[in-house]
Design a protein around this motif. Structure first.
Motif, PDB file in Angstrom:
ATOM      1  N   PHE A   4      -7.030   5.692   1.694  1.00 26.59           N
ATOM      2  CA  PHE A   4      -6.116   5.615   0.637  1.00 26.59           C
ATOM      3  C   PHE A   4      -7.341   6.081  -0.593  1.00 26.59           C
ATOM      4  O   PHE A   4      -8.394   5.541  -0.831  1.00 26.59           O
ATOM      5  N   GLU A   5      -6.893   7.088  -1.355  1.00 30.97           N
ATOM      6  CA  GLU A   5      -7.678   7.686  -2.193  1.00 30.97           C
ATOM      7  C   GLU A   5      -7.268   6.950  -3.536  1.00 30.97           C
ATOM      8  O   GLU A   5      -6.097   7.086  -4.197  1.00 30.97           O
ATOM      9  N   SER A  25       0.895   6.989  -6.838  1.00 30.73           N
ATOM     10  CA  SER A  25      -0.322   6.531  -7.319  1.00 30.73           C
ATOM     11  C   SER A  25      -0.721   7.233  -8.417  1.00 30.73           C
ATOM     12  O   SER A  25      -1.783   6.754  -9.531  1.00 30.73           O
ATOM     13  N   TRP A  72     -10.020  -2.735  -5.888  1.00 30.69           N
ATOM     14  CA  TRP A  72      -9.603  -1.754  -5.001  1.00 30.69           C
ATOM     15  C   TRP A  72     -10.705  -1.664  -4.174  1.00 30.69           C
ATOM     16  O   TRP A  72     -10.482  -1.424  -2.920  1.00 30.69           O
ATOM     17  N   SER A 116       0.720   4.017  -2.715  1.00 31.55           N
ATOM     18  CA  SER A 116       0.409   5.556  -2.324  1.00 31.55           C
ATOM     19  C   SER A 116       1.626   6.411  -2.738  1.00 31.55           C
ATOM     20  O   SER A 116       1.279   7.717  -3.251  1.00 31.55           O
ATOM     21  N   ASN A 117       2.722   5.939  -2.936  1.00 30.80           N
ATOM     22  CA  ASN A 117       3.766   6.889  -3.337  1.00 30.80           C
ATOM     23  C   ASN A 117       3.726   7.108  -4.874  1.00 30.80           C
ATOM     24  O   ASN A 117       4.740   7.956  -5.342  1.00 30.80           O
ATOM     25  N   LEU A 158       0.799  -1.240  -0.014  1.00 35.71           N
ATOM     26  CA  LEU A 158       0.047   0.017   0.045  1.00 35.71           C
ATOM     27  C   LEU A 158       0.936   1.430  -0.009  1.00 35.71           C
ATOM     28  O   LEU A 158       0.551   2.289  -0.681  1.00 35.71           O
ATOM     29  N   HIS A 159       2.064   1.211   0.865  1.00 31.83           N
ATOM     30  CA  HIS A 159       2.767   2.318   0.781  1.00 31.83           C
ATOM     31  C   HIS A 159       3.384   2.753  -0.472  1.00 31.83           C
ATOM     32  O   HIS A 159       3.515   3.738  -1.007  1.00 31.83           O
ATOM     33  N   ALA A 206      -5.358   3.099   6.977  1.00 34.81           N
ATOM     34  CA  ALA A 206      -4.516   3.426   5.402  1.00 34.81           C
ATOM     35  C   ALA A 206      -5.281   3.001   4.141  1.00 34.81           C
ATOM     36  O   ALA A 206      -5.341   3.849   3.407  1.00 34.81           O
TER      37      ALA A 206
END
Length: 394
Positions: A245-246, A193, A264, A190-191, A186-187, A241
């Motif tokens: 999370f968008e 996206s 998702w 997110s970085n 997920l990290h 998270a």
């Protein structure tokens, strides 16, 4: 029987001619008890050049055979699967799960694995968890995916066994690794996206499997390990998270019905579902049955004062974004939020936090869901059965 002959035999099982199909099924029954038949089928399933339909037929037969003949009831005349074939099965199941790309074959192999686990773990398969942990630690995505699939099936095998020491041991061995993998994935998303490949389903699929595994493990009991801060904090941080999370628009379909089924949003649904399960069954001291208070009262007191308020704040924020049109929520996620708010009414501590938002929630979030809109009228006119199903589901 050589592999080509066996492969041709299974090809007849989906022939349009019922006579050919029936003759093929009878021939398969004649050779079913032969030692080595399962080992041969595993080779066929692993061969990419074989027609996918034949591989699928072999996998379905293998699953059913393992269910009925791996540990047959002594009152029947079923011949148990030979030891050599059992060893071949256990040796081949993980490489196959790692190699196959067909979802249909993966589903059948997963069910086969669960039956093996039920019958052989831990006494006759002591290295099982070590094999799964090696898959999860792999640098190959397909092997990590296979490890996630295997983790879910292993937990499923023991989920309904009351006070199972086996499941508690599995949880201690696998859950710390799973939460670490999910957090890292997920990290990484997110970085990056803005650069997500819209067609890539690897990360959301594995996140879905991991969250489903955790939810499955807490269906009946919450182990001592899962009640500890060492487990609750990292899993709680992961779930928060996921909810916050968008998901980039490029990663989800534009059509709303397809988006409901998007991987998702399945991940988000499971995150919401886990938090509700923790609160509803284990974390609400005012609702704990007397039979569960000794085991969960301390956990419930901690959860309702430390975790529930944070969850409530996150949910209120998600609702605010949704009603203002700045974010989208799937119907199943909305349902989970409603469920959590309902649970928050019961303890005084969470009701105190929810009460100031009560009127705005009813007017802006609840009432629109109950209103008879033009879309609902159209559904009622065209398909009243589906209208009732979706209305009750909401």
């Amino acid at each position: 029987m050589d592999l080509q002959t066996l492969s041709n035999l299974f090809a007849t099982t989906f022939s349009p001619d019922p006579n050919v199909r029936k003759a093929g099924e009878l021939d398969i029954r004649k050779v079913a008890n032969e030692e080595g038949i399962i080992t041969a089928l595993l080779q066929i399933i692993a061969t990419d050049s074989v027609d996918p339909a034949i591989r699928q037929a072999c996998t379905v037969w293998l699953k059913n055979r393992v269910i009925t003949h791996y540990n047959p009831d002594k009152s029947t005349d079923r011949v148990p699967i030979a030891q050599s074939d059992r060893q071949s099965l256990k040796a081949a199941i993980f490489p196959l799960l790692s190699a196959v790309t067909s979802h249909g074959i993966t589903v059948q192999l997963s069910n086969t694995l669960k039956t093996l686990v039920i019958n052989d773990y831990p006494d006759n398969w002591p290295g099982l968890l070590g094999d799964v942990k090696r898959l999860l630690a792999s640098s190959e995505v397909r092997e990590v995916h296979a490890g996630c699939v295997a983790s879910l099936e292993i937990v499923r095998a023991f989920r309904f066994r009351q006070k199972s020491d086996i499941l508690s041991g599995i949880v201690v061995e696998l859950m710390p690794t799973l939460v670490q993998i999910a957090t890292q994935m997920l990290h990484s998303v997110s970085n990056a996206s803005s650069n997500i490949n819209p067609s890539s389903q690897e990360i959301p699929t594995m996140l879905h499997l991991i969250l489903k595994t955790y939810k499955t493990s807490i269906i009946v009991n919450l182990s001592t390990h899962q009640q500890s801060a060492d487990s609750l904090v990292p899993w709680g941080q992961l779930l928060f998270a996921v909810i916050n999370f968008e998901v980039p628009q490029v990663a989800v379909p534009a059509d709303e019905e397809e988006r409901e089924r998007c991987e998702w949003w399945k991940v988000k649904k499971w995150a919401y579902g886990i938090l509700f399960r923790l609160f509803h069954r284990y974390g609400n001291p005012s609702q704990l049955p007397s039979t569960m208070k000794k085991e969960y009262k301390t956990f419930a007191d901690h959860f309702v004062t430390m975790f529930a308020p944070e969850i409530l704040n996150i949910y209120l924020r998600q609702v605010e974004l949704f009603v203002s049109g700045r974010a989208w929520l799937s119907k199943k996620c909305q349902y989970q939020i409603f469920q959590f708010f309902t649970e928050c009414v019961k303890p005084k501590s969470t009701w105190k936090l929810l009460k100031p938002h009560f009127e705005s929630l009813v007017s802006s979030f609840v009432f629109p869901q109950l209103s008879f809109t033009a879309a609902k009228e159209e559904l009622w006119t065209n398909d009243p059965v589906d209208f009732v199903r979706t209305s009750v589901g909401e």
